[in-house]
Design an enzyme around this catalytic site. Structure first.
Site, PDB file in Angstrom:
ATOM      1  N   ASP A  10      49.999  18.416 -16.387  1.00  0.00           N
ATOM      2  CA  ASP A  10      50.378  17.659 -15.187  1.00  0.00           C
ATOM      3  C   ASP A  10      50.012  18.540 -13.991  1.00  0.00           C
ATOM      4  O   ASP A  10      49.768  19.737 -14.138  1.00  0.00           O
ATOM      5  CB  ASP A  10      51.895  17.401 -15.230  1.00  0.00           C
ATOM      6  CG  ASP A  10      52.460  16.962 -13.904  1.00  0.00           C
ATOM      7  OD1 ASP A  10      51.913  15.993 -13.336  1.00  0.00           O
ATOM      8  OD2 ASP A  10      53.428  17.595 -13.423  1.00  0.00           O
ATOM      9  N   ASP A  12      51.289  17.945 -10.060  1.00  0.00           N
ATOM     10  CA  ASP A  12      52.328  18.126  -9.031  1.00  0.00           C
ATOM     11  C   ASP A  12      53.653  18.556  -9.646  1.00  0.00           C
ATOM     12  O   ASP A  12      54.209  17.837 -10.459  1.00  0.00           O
ATOM     13  CB  ASP A  12      52.491  16.837  -8.228  1.00  0.00           C
ATOM     14  CG  ASP A  12      51.223  16.509  -7.449  1.00  0.00           C
ATOM     15  OD1 ASP A  12      50.641  15.440  -7.679  1.00  0.00           O
ATOM     16  OD2 ASP A  12      50.794  17.360  -6.657  1.00  0.00           O
TER      17      ASP A  12
HETATM   18  C1  XBP Z   1      53.151  13.336  -8.816  1.00  0.00           C
HETATM   19  C2  XBP Z   1      53.113  12.026  -8.149  1.00  0.00           C
HETATM   20  C3  XBP Z   1      52.081  11.785  -7.102  1.00  0.00           C
HETATM   21  C4  XBP Z   1      52.348  12.678  -5.896  1.00  0.00           C
HETATM   22  C5  XBP Z   1      51.727  12.114  -4.638  1.00  0.00           C
HETATM   23  O1  XBP Z   1      52.061  13.337  -9.700  1.00  0.00           O
HETATM   24  O2  XBP Z   1      53.891  11.150  -8.496  1.00  0.00           O
HETATM   25  O3  XBP Z   1      52.176  10.424  -6.736  1.00  0.00           O
HETATM   26  O4  XBP Z   1      53.753  12.716  -5.658  1.00  0.00           O
HETATM   27  O5  XBP Z   1      50.321  12.017  -4.841  1.00  0.00           O
HETATM   28  P1  XBP Z   1      52.095  14.246 -11.070  1.00  0.00           P
HETATM   29  P2  XBP Z   1      49.561  10.667  -4.394  1.00  0.00           P
HETATM   30  O6  XBP Z   1      53.451  14.927 -11.175  1.00  0.00           O
HETATM   31  O7  XBP Z   1      51.843  13.255 -12.176  1.00  0.00           O
HETATM   32  O8  XBP Z   1      50.984  15.251 -10.879  1.00  0.00           O
HETATM   33  O9  XBP Z   1      50.066  10.320  -3.014  1.00  0.00           O
HETATM   34  O10 XBP Z   1      48.109  11.033  -4.432  1.00  0.00           O
HETATM   35  O11 XBP Z   1      49.970   9.654  -5.438  1.00  0.00           O
HETATM   36 MG    MG Z   2      54.589  16.350 -11.924  1.00  0.00          MG
END
Ligand code: XBP
Ligand code: MG
Length: 258
Positions: A10, A12
């Site tokens: 993953d 973020d």
């Molecule tokens: C985390 C998310 C993303 C980010 C915002 O993604 O839910 O939506 O918060 O990015 P992950 P965007 O933990 O799966 O990496 O605005 O580009 O969606």
């Molecule tokens: Mg994440």
């Protein structure tokens, strides 16, 4: 587990703690540029993170939080669904522009142990992929400005954003990554940070290592194989919050014991 062949990360909250100091800042910059009097606090954003995907999160805010903020005098503007969809898409595109600028300025470093572990996996010839809800441009910006542009080639699949019909907690993005790599779930190990992310990887039958962060440390990680404070470093011990691992930091040797 069969012989470990691949790691699926993953982004973020897992590779880097991007939500508070990256995405949230970018959302507020986009709202200001658009002349909107919206400002998401760190606390409100924690609530909004229940919904993955930036466009979906903006919609969630407008349906579930904005009317209450505006009180009884609020009445939704009369727009068509297409106009609303375009408005959200344009706002989100601006947010992505601000986010990638923040990454270029080095706003968010990789979390402890991430660079070390990725390099160890590369040296061992392990395959790697990304499975994230965020926008592909954001993955490129984070990897380029932390590990270098060449790092994009270290991940044979970068499964991101709208490439699948349903975002996390749906399993789509992990199933997509496994399919593209032609691997079975029990040949891989997933790394996540949130309940939604764990539901997604678990839904794809992947054993999952969770590293918590400020927004997710109280989430339900019952389905995780291990829950850690972070991946740790030789001189910065990780904390094992759930499951058993007596290593100072998470390495391939730790993964082989799972
Ligand atoms: C985390 C998310 C993303 C980010 C915002 O993604 O839910 O939506 O918060 O990015 P992950 P965007 O933990 O799966 O990496 O605005 O580009 O969606
Ligand atoms: Mg994440």
């Amino acid at each position: 587990m069969s012989q470990l062949k691949a790691l699926i990360f993953d982004v973020d909250g897992t590779l880097a703690d991007t939500e508070r100091d990256g995405h949230l800042v970018a959302f507020n910059m986009a709202f200001e540029e658009a002349g909107l009097d919206w400002h998401w606090s760190v606390e409100l954003y924690g609530d909004l993170l229940a919904v993955t995907g930036g466009k979906e999160r903006i919609r969630y805010y407008l349906t579930d939080f904005y009317p209450t903020e505006r009180g009884s005098e609020f009445s939704a503007p009369a727009v068509t669904d297409e106009e609303f969809t375009d408005f959200v898409a344009q706002l989100h595109a601006a947010k992505t522009r601000f986010y990638t600028q923040l990454m270029a300025e080095g706003a968010v470093p990789l979390r402890p142990g991430v660079t070390r572990f990725i390099n160890e996996a590369r040296e061992a010839g392990l395959r790697m992929a990304i499975a994230t809800t965020t926008t592909p441009a954001n993955v490129t910006a984070l990897l380029t400005h932390t590990l270098g542009a060449e790092s994009l080639d270290w991940f044979e699949v970068i499964a991101a954003g709208d490439i699948v019909p349903a975002k996390k907690p749906a399993a789509d993005i992990y199933i997509y990554a496994l399919d593209k790599m032609n691997l079975k779930a029990d040949e891989c190990l997933a790394f996540e940070d949130s309940y939604n992310g764990l539901m997604s990887s678990h839904g794809a039958d992947l054993k999952t290592i969770v590293t918590v962060n400020g927004y997710t440390n109280d989430h339900d990680f019952s389905e995780a194989t291990l829950v850690l404070s972070d991946l740790g470093e030789p001189d910065q011990a990780m904390k094992v919050l759930q499951g058993s691992c007596d290593d100072t930091y998470f390495s391939l040797a730790s993964a082989e014991k799972i």
